[in-house]
Design a protein around this motif. Sequence first.
Motif, mmCIF file in Angstrom:
data_model
loop_
_atom_site.group_PDB
_atom_site.id
_atom_site.type_symbol
_atom_site.label_atom_id
_atom_site.label_comp_id
_atom_site.label_asym_id
_atom_site.label_seq_id
_atom_site.Cartn_x
_atom_site.Cartn_y
_atom_site.Cartn_z
ATOM 1 N N LEU A 107 0.765 -1.136 -0.102
ATOM 2 C CA LEU A 107 -0.017 0.033 -0.050
ATOM 3 C C LEU A 107 0.807 1.328 0.056
ATOM 4 C CD1 LEU A 107 -3.005 -0.155 2.592
ATOM 5 C CD2 LEU A 107 -3.056 0.448 0.158
ATOM 6 N N PHE A 170 4.325 0.485 9.278
ATOM 7 C CA PHE A 170 2.739 0.518 9.395
ATOM 8 C C PHE A 170 2.338 2.195 9.839
ATOM 9 C CE2 PHE A 170 -1.189 -0.315 11.625
ATOM 10 C CZ PHE A 170 -1.944 -1.034 10.738
ATOM 11 N N LEU A 343 -5.360 -3.446 -8.549
ATOM 12 C CA LEU A 343 -5.255 -3.454 -7.032
ATOM 13 C C LEU A 343 -6.217 -4.715 -6.607
ATOM 14 C CD1 LEU A 343 -3.728 -2.684 -4.678
ATOM 15 C CD2 LEU A 343 -5.290 -0.705 -4.335
ATOM 16 N N ILE A 344 -7.539 -4.500 -7.318
ATOM 17 C CA ILE A 344 -8.565 -5.469 -6.795
ATOM 18 C C ILE A 344 -8.245 -6.746 -7.149
ATOM 19 C CG2 ILE A 344 -11.264 -5.938 -7.203
ATOM 20 C CD1 ILE A 344 -11.326 -3.085 -7.261
ATOM 21 N N LEU A 347 -5.800 -8.414 -5.035
ATOM 22 C CA LEU A 347 -6.557 -8.439 -3.534
ATOM 23 C C LEU A 347 -7.252 -9.963 -3.788
ATOM 24 C CD1 LEU A 347 -6.974 -7.119 -1.191
ATOM 25 C CD2 LEU A 347 -9.341 -6.508 -2.139
ATOM 26 N N ALA A 350 -4.897 -12.837 -4.197
ATOM 27 C CA ALA A 350 -4.197 -13.029 -2.707
ATOM 28 C C ALA A 350 -5.094 -13.804 -1.810
ATOM 29 C CB ALA A 350 -3.649 -11.932 -2.210
ATOM 30 N N ASN A 351 -6.425 -13.474 -1.836
ATOM 31 C CA ASN A 351 -7.520 -13.921 -0.732
ATOM 32 C C ASN A 351 -7.881 -15.406 -1.289
ATOM 33 O OD1 ASN A 351 -7.163 -11.748 0.581
ATOM 34 N ND2 ASN A 351 -9.399 -10.807 0.019
ATOM 35 N N ALA B 155 -13.893 -7.290 -0.087
ATOM 36 C CA ALA B 155 -13.204 -7.453 1.077
ATOM 37 C C ALA B 155 -13.300 -8.794 1.864
ATOM 38 C CB ALA B 155 -13.324 -6.379 1.831
ATOM 39 N N GLY B 160 -9.073 -13.422 2.908
ATOM 40 C CA GLY B 160 -8.623 -12.240 3.797
ATOM 41 C C GLY B 160 -9.647 -11.763 4.494
ATOM 42 N N LEU B 165 -6.193 -4.813 6.613
ATOM 43 C CA LEU B 165 -5.731 -4.342 5.392
ATOM 44 C C LEU B 165 -6.440 -4.666 3.943
ATOM 45 C CD1 LEU B 165 -3.122 -2.701 5.318
ATOM 46 C CD2 LEU B 165 -1.890 -4.369 4.463
ATOM 47 N N THR B 166 -7.080 -5.799 4.031
ATOM 48 C CA THR B 166 -8.100 -6.302 2.943
ATOM 49 C C THR B 166 -8.816 -5.066 2.504
ATOM 50 O OG1 THR B 166 -7.800 -8.422 3.585
ATOM 51 C CG2 THR B 166 -9.162 -8.165 1.919
ATOM 52 N N LEU B 169 -7.366 -1.896 1.133
ATOM 53 C CA LEU B 169 -7.038 -2.143 -0.198
ATOM 54 C C LEU B 169 -8.242 -2.094 -1.123
ATOM 55 C CD1 LEU B 169 -4.115 -4.762 0.082
ATOM 56 C CD2 LEU B 169 -4.075 -2.637 -0.992
ATOM 57 N N ALA B 170 -9.209 -2.842 -0.947
ATOM 58 C CA ALA B 170 -10.333 -2.959 -1.731
ATOM 59 C C ALA B 170 -10.842 -1.597 -1.853
ATOM 60 C CB ALA B 170 -11.329 -3.917 -1.259
ATOM 61 N N ALA B 351 -1.093 -5.257 11.264
ATOM 62 C CA ALA B 351 -1.935 -6.788 11.413
ATOM 63 C C ALA B 351 -0.803 -7.683 11.108
ATOM 64 C CB ALA B 351 -2.842 -6.496 10.278
#
Lengths: 353, 351
Positions: A107, A170, A343-344, A347, A350-351, B155, B160, B165-166, B169-170, B351
């Motif tokens: 980020l 952070f 970016l989405i 995300l 990664a998830n 998210a 996640g 942070l998820t 970021l979203a 986190a």
Amino acid sequence: MTGTEVKAPVTPGVRLGPVSFVWRPWVVCVTLLLAAATFLVFCVSIGVGDFPIGLSRVMATVVGGGEQVDQFVIMDLRMPRALAGLVVGVALGVSGAITQSIARNPLASPDILGITGGAGAVAVFLVTVSGGTAAAVVDSVGLSGAALAGGLGTGLLVYFLAWRRGIDGFRLILIGISVSAVMEAVTTWLLVTADIRDVARAQAWLVGSLDNRSWDDVGVALWCTLVLMAVVTVVAFQFKPLHLGDDVAAGLGVRYTRVRAVLLLCAVLLAGVAVSAAGPVPFVALVAPQVAMRLAKCPTPPMAASGAVGALLLIGADLVARTALPITLPVGVVTAVIGGPFLIHLLVRANLR
Amino acid sequence: MGTIAVERPVLGGVTEARRRVAGSVALVLVLLAAVVVSLAVGARALTPAEVWRGLSAAPDPDQRLTEIRLIVRTVRVPRTVLAVVAGVALGVGGALIQGYTRNPIADTGLLGVNSGASFAVVLVIALFGFADPFQYVWFAFLGAAVAGVVVFGLASIGRGAGNPLTLALAGQGVTVFLAATTTAVALSDKASLNALRFWNAGSVAGVGFDVIGPVIAFIAVGLVLALIALPALNLLNLGDDVARGLGVNIVLSRTVGIAAVTLLAGAATAACGPIAFLGLMVAHTARYLTGPDYRWLVPYAGLLGAIVLLVCDIAGRLLVRPGELDAGVVVALLGAPFFAALVWRGKFRSA
């Protein structure tokens, strides 16, 4: 991996006097391929326009030959814009790679650390407040110079505010978010109180654009970027162990506070140079290191490859902004439209893994 | 934040409850005082007596009173009502979103509602030439709600879902994308650019009851949902597994809570424009005052939200006379240092 077997290091080291690094052919290959792709898109971008020029003629002219007409159109008219894209892209990519490595967080890009926000606030102030000191400032150092100073000042402010017996990634991001918010609030207020014609100008600047660049604009940015890149290259060798954490790095003999301060300063200056040359082009600094990291299969953003991806991204986006759409848009709109979904995508992937 | 809501020991329970009630009474009194000041302060300063006469229905032939009545009823009252309502909505929304995401930096602005609303506003102005806030407030709300749902949906995909942070970021991804498209539209259409810059500052001024009416309706529904969601929120903060073991339907209570947040933030944003940091600021203050029990924390955050927004609006009227500073700008100027101070004191851990 299930067993406990220890593998011998597969990558041999290289030692040149005091400098040593790990020889990773894949990273070098990727970087060279990216550089070649960037050069290709650079030439295509120069060839496109009201007076189209073929790719081979562009290349001939760029490397020094070519016909007289081509030389005029390319070197005087189109080169500054393309070169500005190249320089800004590299600067943003490297700046993002440094900040993301230091904060150990994807980020952390100059957008989020308040650098672009500060530069934007100063620029909008100078555009919207006419007369008096503002005009004098613009006359003496130019809008770009003032914006650079604004970005640098904000970056330093964030650094000092985040300093508390050392810098924590952070904390750096969070302080950056809050300082950015102040800068945005100031910008918004300036826009509300300003004349609508100034607002249009300020807004166009705020979104990031490569329109109407001259050799004067490019020259300063080019030299600044080259010098900064040289500093980064030298310091970056000291920097590698920082990924292992402060304590390990200190144990390995890296004076991490100083190294990190120098690198962060370079990152802030690179971002400032980019903003002063093209306005706050969003997302390149965030996306480029992440793309480079994945292409080069590195655990952290590789500097050179990040710069190459940044340039490729920016020149490509400018090409799209000029040619592919019914209305001509500033390049910043295109990078944001690419960057948000990217970016989405990061995300979601990664998830789901 | 991994705050665990544990009931205080029984011994201290009575005094604790008494203290919280006394605190909320004090907050209500402060809010009332702020309302009175808000009605009195402005380009034309009024005494409380004049405000009262302006509000009262009794007819009066005096010319000067008519003018006062006009100021109070058409300018000051709508503005004050909107500040209170939007403040409550953003405060409650902020406390809830921090509870649901267990994320100390969560703010309703993070959910992308601000960018969704601005995008919708600019789009309908460019497409249909709407000029009146009454016409585009519906679209602003729609845009805010859609963006909020999309960000929260993104998210909560996969692993996640619990990571602070998820969501950030979203939210960031959607926000930047929408902001860019908004700028693209605004740059090609001067009318929307002009509307956007005023709307973007976040202001409670210049909106009539024709806008405030529907906004209050949405916020009321949001508050009812928040009330329904509250008891489960304490259990959810013990962790999903514990909450499930205690009989909480996790999916249902999350859905209700997020629906409440979207309604509250979306409606407030539609009427006032983006106001960042307010929810975050009051949620932390409320937690400091009440402790981690969400049944107290959320109402406190609502009251504090109304007070802070109202005070910021009043301050904005006084600071740069004869001009005005928009409430959203004042909130940001106040909220950002507050946030930085929290960070600096080590309130947030990575986190």
